[in-house]
Design an enzyme around this catalytic site. Structure first.
Site, PDB file in Angstrom:
ATOM      1  N   LYS A  11     -10.774 -90.218 -24.376  1.00  0.00           N
ATOM      2  CA  LYS A  11     -10.984 -89.341 -23.209  1.00  0.00           C
ATOM      3  C   LYS A  11     -11.927 -88.205 -23.606  1.00  0.00           C
ATOM      4  O   LYS A  11     -12.828 -88.428 -24.409  1.00  0.00           O
ATOM      5  CB  LYS A  11      -9.641 -88.855 -22.657  1.00  0.00           C
ATOM      6  CG  LYS A  11      -8.689 -90.047 -22.413  1.00  0.00           C
ATOM      7  CD  LYS A  11      -7.484 -89.736 -21.613  1.00  0.00           C
ATOM      8  CE  LYS A  11      -6.655 -91.013 -21.417  1.00  0.00           C
ATOM      9  NZ  LYS A  11      -5.491 -90.821 -20.584  1.00  0.00           N
ATOM     10  N   HIS A 100     -11.473 -96.134 -14.889  1.00  0.00           N
ATOM     11  CA  HIS A 100     -10.241 -95.481 -15.347  1.00  0.00           C
ATOM     12  C   HIS A 100      -9.688 -94.613 -14.213  1.00  0.00           C
ATOM     13  O   HIS A 100     -10.444 -93.985 -13.472  1.00  0.00           O
ATOM     14  CB  HIS A 100     -10.536 -94.627 -16.582  1.00  0.00           C
ATOM     15  CG  HIS A 100      -9.301 -94.192 -17.282  1.00  0.00           C
ATOM     16  ND1 HIS A 100      -8.524 -93.148 -16.828  1.00  0.00           N
ATOM     17  CD2 HIS A 100      -8.670 -94.681 -18.383  1.00  0.00           C
ATOM     18  CE1 HIS A 100      -7.484 -93.015 -17.624  1.00  0.00           C
ATOM     19  NE2 HIS A 100      -7.548 -93.930 -18.578  1.00  0.00           N
ATOM     20  N   GLU A 102      -8.481 -91.789 -14.165  1.00  0.00           N
ATOM     21  CA  GLU A 102      -8.961 -90.389 -14.188  1.00  0.00           C
ATOM     22  C   GLU A 102     -10.337 -90.273 -13.556  1.00  0.00           C
ATOM     23  O   GLU A 102     -10.664 -89.248 -12.950  1.00  0.00           O
ATOM     24  CB  GLU A 102      -8.947 -89.868 -15.640  1.00  0.00           C
ATOM     25  CG  GLU A 102      -7.513 -89.638 -16.119  1.00  0.00           C
ATOM     26  CD  GLU A 102      -7.309 -89.774 -17.613  1.00  0.00           C
ATOM     27  OE1 GLU A 102      -8.305 -89.822 -18.353  1.00  0.00           O
ATOM     28  OE2 GLU A 102      -6.135 -89.860 -18.037  1.00  0.00           O
ATOM     29  N   GLU A 149      -3.095-100.140 -15.990  1.00  0.00           N
ATOM     30  CA  GLU A 149      -2.607 -98.813 -16.391  1.00  0.00           C
ATOM     31  C   GLU A 149      -1.934 -98.138 -15.201  1.00  0.00           C
ATOM     32  O   GLU A 149      -2.617 -97.514 -14.389  1.00  0.00           O
ATOM     33  CB  GLU A 149      -3.773 -97.926 -16.848  1.00  0.00           C
ATOM     34  CG  GLU A 149      -4.454 -98.371 -18.100  1.00  0.00           C
ATOM     35  CD  GLU A 149      -5.116 -97.196 -18.831  1.00  0.00           C
ATOM     36  OE1 GLU A 149      -4.850 -97.043 -20.009  1.00  0.00           O
ATOM     37  OE2 GLU A 149      -5.858 -96.433 -18.195  1.00  0.00           O
ATOM     38  N   GLY A 155      -0.204 -90.703 -20.120  1.00  0.00           N
ATOM     39  CA  GLY A 155       0.001 -89.382 -20.723  1.00  0.00           C
ATOM     40  C   GLY A 155       1.364 -88.782 -20.464  1.00  0.00           C
ATOM     41  O   GLY A 155       1.558 -87.587 -20.678  1.00  0.00           O
ATOM     42  N   SER A 186       0.982 -94.635 -22.214  1.00  0.00           N
ATOM     43  CA  SER A 186       1.989 -94.225 -23.188  1.00  0.00           C
ATOM     44  C   SER A 186       2.315 -95.308 -24.220  1.00  0.00           C
ATOM     45  O   SER A 186       3.483 -95.482 -24.597  1.00  0.00           O
ATOM     46  CB  SER A 186       3.251 -93.730 -22.474  1.00  0.00           C
ATOM     47  OG  SER A 186       2.938 -92.587 -21.685  1.00  0.00           O
ATOM     48  N   GLY A 207      -4.250 -94.001 -25.223  1.00  0.00           N
ATOM     49  CA  GLY A 207      -5.016 -92.767 -25.140  1.00  0.00           C
ATOM     50  C   GLY A 207      -4.570 -91.822 -26.231  1.00  0.00           C
ATOM     51  O   GLY A 207      -5.132 -91.793 -27.328  1.00  0.00           O
TER      52      GLY A 207
HETATM   53  P1  13P Z   1      -1.916 -92.458 -22.862  1.00  0.00           P
HETATM   54  O1  13P Z   1      -1.823 -93.536 -23.924  1.00  0.00           O
HETATM   55  O2  13P Z   1      -2.177 -91.105 -23.446  1.00  0.00           O
HETATM   56  O3  13P Z   1      -0.800 -92.529 -21.907  1.00  0.00           O
HETATM   57  O4  13P Z   1      -3.257 -92.781 -22.031  1.00  0.00           O
HETATM   58  C1  13P Z   1      -3.426 -94.033 -21.496  1.00  0.00           C
HETATM   59  C2  13P Z   1      -4.798 -94.146 -20.962  1.00  0.00           C
HETATM   60  O5  13P Z   1      -5.128 -93.597 -19.931  1.00  0.00           O
HETATM   61  C3  13P Z   1      -5.749 -94.939 -21.749  1.00  0.00           C
HETATM   62  O6  13P Z   1      -6.905 -95.191 -21.029  1.00  0.00           O
END
Ligand code: 13P
Length: 227
Positions: A11, A100, A102, A149, A155, A186, A207
């Site tokens: 990220k 993604h 985000e 995801e 996260g 996660s 992530g």
């Molecule tokens: P986390 O592993 O921090 O939950 O993030 C997942 C993610 O968005 C990977 O692209």
């Protein structure tokens, strides 16, 4: 044995100095663990600013890790201020994450823009990991891998269950005909084996757990050399 895809997503984290330090520490840790991954492709998806210095170091040390970007311009080279084109990315890496959650949430990326990004990435010869939050979301044709995801798992420390992730991923495979579908949300060194041991799950997209070189080395080891 299936070939795993393990893609770390940094990220918007790390400076050049921090990235190089991570790489050296990760390499040392992998050697210490004697981690072997002939049966996996390990990719690190990093901010654009880190692609060049990391590529230099990976080439110099001949490390068994590939690089990816986390986004790509929906346009070719040209007058698109601030964008990084697929051709520019391909000079430095072979992979790209598109769609993604985000990007969808904070940057308003729609299915239409994402399809344009896929077209650009494909024509530059990039391998595409296309992210979806569920099995209903459209996947454009021609992507190499899909990452399931669920947004609530990103996260939060609350991953999906391996069984449910496997079920959703089976559904995505049937719907899209894309043979490689991985899980993200996660994922940790502790739970990674439970995901990749599901028959339908071809790998993971961690992530947070990719930011720490030791955790990422352990995660790879636990995915590839389960006890
Ligand atoms: P986390 O592993 O921090 O939950 O993030 C997942 C993610 O968005 C990977 O692209």
């Amino acid at each position: 044995m299936k070939k795993l895809l393990i893609a770390g997503n940094w990220k918007s984290n790390k400076t050049v100095q921090e990235a190089i330090a991570w790489l050296l520490e990760w390499n040392a840790k992998c050697q210490m663990l004697n981690a072997k991954w002939e049966n996996a492709t390990v990719v690190l998806c990093v901010p654009f600013t880190l692609l060049y210095p990391l590529k230099q170091e990976i080439d110099r040390l001949q490390l068994p890790i590939e690089l990816g970007a986390q986004d790509v311009s929906p346009f070719p080279d040209g007058a698109y201020t601030g964008e990084v084109s697929a051709r520019q990315i391909k000079e430095l890496s072979d992979w790209v994450i598109i769609g993604h959650s985000e990007r969808r949430k904070y940057f308003g990326e729609t299915d239409e823009i994402l399809a344009q990004k896929v077209d650009q990435a494909k024509s530059a010869g990039l391998h595409i990991i296309y992210c979806v939050p569920d099995k209903e979301t459209t996947v454009p044709p021609g992507v190499d891998a899909v990452a399931y995801e669920p947004m609530w798992a990103i996260g939060t420390g609350k991953s999906d269950t391996p069984e449910n992730a496997g079920e959703v991923i089976r559904g995505i495979k049937v719907k899209t005909n894309i043979p490689v579908v991985i899980y993200g949300g996660s994922v940790t060194q502790e739970n990674v084996a439970s995901f990749v041991s599901q028959e339908a799950i071809d790998g993971v997209l961690p992530g947070g757990a990719s930011l720490d070189p030791e955790k990422f080395a352990n995660l790879i080891k636990n995915a590839c050399n389960p006890r």
